[in-house]
Design an enzyme around this catalytic site. Structure first.
Site, PDB file in Angstrom:
ATOM      1  N   CYS A 116      50.102 -65.918  12.611  1.00 52.84           N
ATOM      2  CA  CYS A 116      50.819 -65.984  13.889  1.00 52.84           C
ATOM      3  C   CYS A 116      50.064 -66.769  14.950  1.00 52.84           C
ATOM      4  O   CYS A 116      50.616 -67.065  16.006  1.00 52.84           O
ATOM      5  CB  CYS A 116      51.073 -64.563  14.359  1.00 52.84           C
ATOM      6  SG  CYS A 116      51.594 -63.522  12.997  1.00 52.84           S
ATOM      7  N   HIS A 255      51.849 -62.729  21.552  1.00 51.63           N
ATOM      8  CA  HIS A 255      52.479 -62.729  20.228  1.00 51.63           C
ATOM      9  C   HIS A 255      53.273 -61.441  20.072  1.00 51.63           C
ATOM     10  O   HIS A 255      52.779 -60.350  20.369  1.00 51.63           O
ATOM     11  CB  HIS A 255      51.395 -62.834  19.154  1.00 51.63           C
ATOM     12  CG  HIS A 255      51.899 -62.555  17.788  1.00 51.63           C
ATOM     13  ND1 HIS A 255      53.080 -63.082  17.312  1.00 51.63           N
ATOM     14  CD2 HIS A 255      51.400 -61.789  16.781  1.00 51.63           C
ATOM     15  CE1 HIS A 255      53.278 -62.656  16.077  1.00 51.63           C
ATOM     16  NE2 HIS A 255      52.282 -61.866  15.734  1.00 51.63           N
ATOM     17  N   ASN A 285      58.713 -59.616  14.328  1.00 54.00           N
ATOM     18  CA  ASN A 285      57.539 -60.490  14.309  1.00 54.00           C
ATOM     19  C   ASN A 285      57.899 -61.774  13.557  1.00 54.00           C
ATOM     20  O   ASN A 285      58.100 -61.744  12.346  1.00 54.00           O
ATOM     21  CB  ASN A 285      56.386 -59.742  13.618  1.00 54.00           C
ATOM     22  CG  ASN A 285      55.114 -60.565  13.555  1.00 54.00           C
ATOM     23  OD1 ASN A 285      55.123 -61.771  13.789  1.00 54.00           O
ATOM     24  ND2 ASN A 285      54.016 -59.906  13.222  1.00 54.00           N
TER      25      ASN A 285
END
Ligand code: ACO
Length: 328
Positions: A116, A255, A285
């Site tokens: 990520c 994030h 996510n």
């Protein structure tokens, strides 16, 4: 002065239309809406259609960013795609994106394997390239994580979604200036999050990959702690390096791993909740697409005004992390 700004000229995002709710997951694995909501804050996520793959999502987000910047793909000088779920193993996704966008035969490459954190690493590289070479760089964060999640590991499968976000970096009077970019790596934690098969250490085979899929593995609680520690530290370092304080920041775009991690980062930074951008409830996510999607949505919703200071922060497999401070 303003002509000298290097920064974001435009941004955009793309989410596939298929919505997968927690109730859907409750039919597929032993879980409940209540467990997922309480532990992660996620209510639904998007999955790519069967005939959609990484380059499709990337191209949609790229076109939105180019439209927002008011520029044509032919004026791009470089393309960087951050992804851990590439179109094919080789060549990289950027090759497909360059061709599909009708860009010139410019350098295009992927930044893969950073989980990520990939998008912020790519942003850091793009900023240097734009500064040193006067290039106009398209940066895309894209994932189709629905194709690499374990369909039986209930702790990980419920977390992820698919999507893409993109920005165009270059010089311009209207550019949202990138003031500071901080990135870092601690490879001693490489074993707590990743996709372990499919490489040379454990080639893809029926023995190594009995489900026939590449699958994300994760030590959730260790990832949680590292994520909070690294994102907070990177965010602090970015504002300090700019000679500013966290109080100066108008919007934090972390994030979107899960709500508890976002809350813990906000708390560690003593940052008011109303100044934290959260969309994890609706998208889950989305890996390296997470920050650019949240940023583009916040911008579209009018949450970012001229003069605002926006702080992006992320972490990912590796462990890698980053924070980028932008003046709009
Ligand atoms: N539904 C119901 N029960 C579940 C589920 C589920 N989907 N998943 C796990 N459980 C159960 C476990 O079996 C366990 O049961 P037990 O107590 O009977 O043994 C119990 O719930 C607790 O399991 P834990 O793994 O300890 O759950 P935890 O509270 O740690 O929450 C979670 C798990 C949400 C994954 C948490 O560890 C977390 O958020 N970690 C960070 C994950 C993350 O964001 N990763 C990032 C991914 S990649 C990236 O963003 C870079």
């Amino acid at each position: 002065m303003t002509e000298d700004r290097i920064g974001l000229l435009g941004m955009g995002a793309y989410l596939p239309s298929r919505v997968v709710t927690n109730s859907d997951w409750a039919q597929w694995v032993d879980t409940t809406d209540e467990w997922i909501t309480t532990r992660t804050g996620i209510a639904e996520r998007r999955f790519a259609a069967d005939d959609e793959s990484t380059a499709d999502l990337a191209v949609q987000a790229a076109r939105a960013a180019l439209d927002d910047a008011g520029i044509d793909a032919e004026t791009l000088d470089e393309i960087i795609v951050a992804t851990d779920t590439p179109e094919v193993y080789t060549p990289d996704t950027s090759a497909f994106v360059q061709h599909r966008l009708g860009a010139r035969q410019i350098p295009a490459y992927d930044l893969g394997g950073s989980g990520c954190a990939g998008f912020l690493q790519a942003l850091d590289v793009a900023r240097s390239r734009a500064r040193e070479t006067e290039r106009r760089v398209l940066v895309i964060g894209v994932e189709v994580l629905s194709r690499v999640m374990s369909l039986t590991d209930r702790t990980t499968c419920v977390l992820f979604g698919d999507g893409a976000g993109a920005v165009v970096i270059g010089r311009g009077a209207q550019a949202a200036e990138i003031l500071v970019a901080v990135t870092g790596t601690d490879g001693s934690r490489a074993d707590i999050l990743g996709i372990e098969t499919g490489g040379t250490r454990r080639p893809f085979s029926p023995v190594e990959s009995p489900t026939g899929r590449l699958e994300i593995t994760m030590r959730g609680q260790q990832v949680f702690k590292e994520a909070v520690r690294r994102m907070s530290a990177a965010a602090r370092e970015a504002v300090e390096r700019a000679g500013l304080t966290l109080d100066d920041v108008d919007l934090l775009v972390p994030h979107q791993a899960n709500l508890r991690i976002i809350d813990a980062v906000g708390k560690a930074l003593a940052f008011p909740a109303e100044k934290v951008c959260v969309n994890v409830r609706d998208v889950g996510n989305t890996g390296s697409a997470s920050v650019p999607i949240a940023l583009a949505q916040a911008h579209e919703q009018g949450r970012i005004q001229p003069g605002n200071l926006v702080l992006l922060t992320s972490f990912g497999a590796g462990f890698h992390w980053g924070a980028v401070l932008i003046r709009f």
